[in-house]
Design an enzyme around this catalytic site. Structure first.
Site, PDB file in Angstrom:
ATOM      1  N   ASN A 105      14.022   4.165   4.887  1.00  0.00           N
ATOM      2  CA  ASN A 105      13.104   3.183   5.482  1.00  0.00           C
ATOM      3  C   ASN A 105      11.902   3.883   6.088  1.00  0.00           C
ATOM      4  O   ASN A 105      11.994   5.006   6.589  1.00  0.00           O
ATOM      5  CB  ASN A 105      13.829   2.393   6.578  1.00  0.00           C
TER       6      ASN A 105
ATOM      7  N   LEU B 258      18.947  -5.665   6.116  1.00  0.00           N
ATOM      8  CA  LEU B 258      19.966  -5.487   5.076  1.00  0.00           C
ATOM      9  C   LEU B 258      21.319  -5.271   5.739  1.00  0.00           C
ATOM     10  O   LEU B 258      21.431  -4.502   6.699  1.00  0.00           O
ATOM     11  CB  LEU B 258      19.618  -4.283   4.203  1.00  0.00           C
TER      12      LEU B 258
ATOM     13  N   GLU C  84       1.228   6.782   7.367  1.00  0.00           N
ATOM     14  CA  GLU C  84       2.462   6.359   6.685  1.00  0.00           C
ATOM     15  C   GLU C  84       2.451   6.816   5.230  1.00  0.00           C
ATOM     16  O   GLU C  84       3.460   7.327   4.728  1.00  0.00           O
ATOM     17  CB  GLU C  84       2.588   4.826   6.691  1.00  0.00           C
TER      18      GLU C  84
ATOM     19  N   HIS D 279       8.950   3.225   9.000  1.00  0.00           N
ATOM     20  CA  HIS D 279       8.657   2.359  10.146  1.00  0.00           C
ATOM     21  C   HIS D 279       7.448   2.912  10.896  1.00  0.00           C
ATOM     22  O   HIS D 279       7.389   4.121  11.153  1.00  0.00           O
ATOM     23  CB  HIS D 279       9.877   2.292  11.078  1.00  0.00           C
TER      24      HIS D 279
ATOM     25  N   SER E 157       0.838  -1.214   0.000  1.00  0.00           N
ATOM     26  CA  SER E 157       0.000   0.000   0.000  1.00  0.00           C
ATOM     27  C   SER E 157       0.869   1.258   0.000  1.00  0.00           C
ATOM     28  O   SER E 157       0.489   2.282  -0.593  1.00  0.00           O
ATOM     29  CB  SER E 157      -0.962   0.005   1.189  1.00  0.00           C
ATOM     30  N   ASN E 158       2.039   1.188   0.628  1.00  0.00           N
ATOM     31  CA  ASN E 158       2.939   2.353   0.583  1.00  0.00           C
ATOM     32  C   ASN E 158       3.552   2.525  -0.800  1.00  0.00           C
ATOM     33  O   ASN E 158       3.719   3.654  -1.273  1.00  0.00           O
ATOM     34  CB  ASN E 158       4.019   2.226   1.650  1.00  0.00           C
TER      35      ASN E 158
ATOM     36  N   MET F 198      10.604  -6.543   4.542  1.00  0.00           N
ATOM     37  CA  MET F 198      10.668  -7.225   5.831  1.00  0.00           C
ATOM     38  C   MET F 198      11.900  -8.109   5.934  1.00  0.00           C
ATOM     39  O   MET F 198      11.823  -9.292   6.248  1.00  0.00           O
ATOM     40  CB  MET F 198       9.390  -8.062   6.031  1.00  0.00           C
TER      41      MET F 198
ATOM     42  N   ASP G  56      15.562  -0.270  12.276  1.00  0.00           N
ATOM     43  CA  ASP G  56      14.653   0.882  12.341  1.00  0.00           C
ATOM     44  C   ASP G  56      15.309   2.056  13.058  1.00  0.00           C
ATOM     45  O   ASP G  56      14.724   2.677  13.949  1.00  0.00           O
ATOM     46  CB  ASP G  56      13.327   0.471  13.023  1.00  0.00           C
TER      47      ASP G  56
HETATM   48  C1  GRF Z   1       4.019  -0.806   6.844  1.00  0.00           C
HETATM   49  O1  GRF Z   1       3.356  -0.595   8.072  1.00  0.00           O
HETATM   50  C2  GRF Z   1       5.503  -0.544   7.004  1.00  0.00           C
HETATM   51  O2  GRF Z   1       5.791   0.516   7.837  1.00  0.00           O
HETATM   52  C3  GRF Z   1       5.927  -1.849   7.656  1.00  0.00           C
HETATM   53  O3  GRF Z   1       5.209  -2.834   6.952  1.00  0.00           O
HETATM   54  C4  GRF Z   1       3.977  -2.275   6.487  1.00  0.00           C
HETATM   55  C5  GRF Z   1       3.916  -2.489   5.006  1.00  0.00           C
HETATM   56  O4  GRF Z   1       2.681  -2.150   4.457  1.00  0.00           O
HETATM   57  N1  GRF Z   1       7.361  -1.995   7.629  1.00  0.00           N
HETATM   58  P1  GRF Z   1       2.486  -2.116   2.885  1.00  0.00           P
HETATM   59  O5  GRF Z   1       3.095  -3.395   2.318  1.00  0.00           O
HETATM   60  O6  GRF Z   1       3.148  -0.889   2.340  1.00  0.00           O
HETATM   61  O7  GRF Z   1       0.994  -2.097   2.671  1.00  0.00           O
END
Ligand code: GRF
Length: 213
Positions: free
Chosen positions: A118, A104, A190, A120, A24-25, A101, A161
């Site tokens: 990153n 690195l 986010e 978080h 989604s991001n 996830m 993080d």
């Molecule tokens: C987000 O909350 C990000 O901060 C965390 O994992 C989630 C990923 O969400 N590390 P998406 O895959 O962008 O929907």
């Protein structure tokens, strides 16, 4: 007339986005780049996992979607070197870890100093690692916290993080609501913070970005 011609519009920054799941991001970045809120081009999406929805989102947007899987018994540093090779092939200005996830090592990070970013779902120094949203909610329900937040930061080394902060947003936790409502607010925050922070970086005005939930 050279590359420093002041009348020439600056080249859009090239982003490679690393993902592991829903994306989604990633979608927020793609949408912002498409409608002009973000002066950048997503030149590739790379996942460590096959068949994740983020890769479908990249396909749908016409962005190269690459799976770099971990080989059995492969050293972490060997995987990271292969990943660096793939990512470097897209000549990125910035590499965005958006729901990536996997830790690195410097085998990857060493190739891209000051260029790995990153996201978080917690504030600097608070709740590093996985399940930060769930842990914040549980603590609020237990009465030991009232707020949390999200942050965007540079990744200089193997710290989890942790790194120079580029943007933050604080989120109050309303425990009279549901976890699902709270999680949706975190994710929406986010999306906005990531786009705003990247936008500042990509226009070379990287003052610390703050958005409100
Ligand atoms: C987000 O909350 C990000 O901060 C965390 O994992 C989630 C990923 O969400 N590390 P998406 O895959 O962008 O929907």
């Amino acid at each position: 007339m050279g590359a420093t011609d002041p009348d020439r519009p600056p080249r859009a920054k090239r982003l490679v986005v690393l993902v592991s799941g829903n994306g989604s991001n990633l979608q927020a970045i793609i949408d912002a780049a498409a409608d002009g809120r973000l002066s950048a081009e997503v030149v590739a999406v790379v996942s460590n996992r096959p068949d994740v929805f983020a890769l479908q989102r990249a396909d749908a947007a016409g962005v190269p979607a690459v799976h770099v899987g971990v080989h059995p018994d492969e050293e972490r540093s060997d995987y990271d070197a292969r990943l660096a090779d793939v990512v470097a092939g897209f000549d990125p200005d910035f590499i965005v870890l958006a729901g990536w996830m996997r830790l690195l090592t410097l085998s990857f990070l060493g190739w891209f100093p000051e260029r790995v970013i990153n996201l978080h779902p917690a504030l600097p120094g608070d709740l590093p690692g996985t399940r930060a949203v769930e842990r914040a909610w549980d603590e609020a329900v237990a009465g030991t916290r009232t707020s949390t937040g999200v942050m965007v930061h540079l990744v200089p080394d193997e710290g989890v993080d942790n790194g120079p902060v580029l943007g933050t947003a604080t989120i109050d936790i309303d425990t009279s609501s549901t976890f699902e409502t709270f999680a949706a607010l975190v994710h929406a925050t986010e999306h906005r913070l990531l786009v705003d922070t990247l936008s500042a970086l990509c226009t070379d005005t990287p003052d610390r970005t703050e958005v409100s939930a």
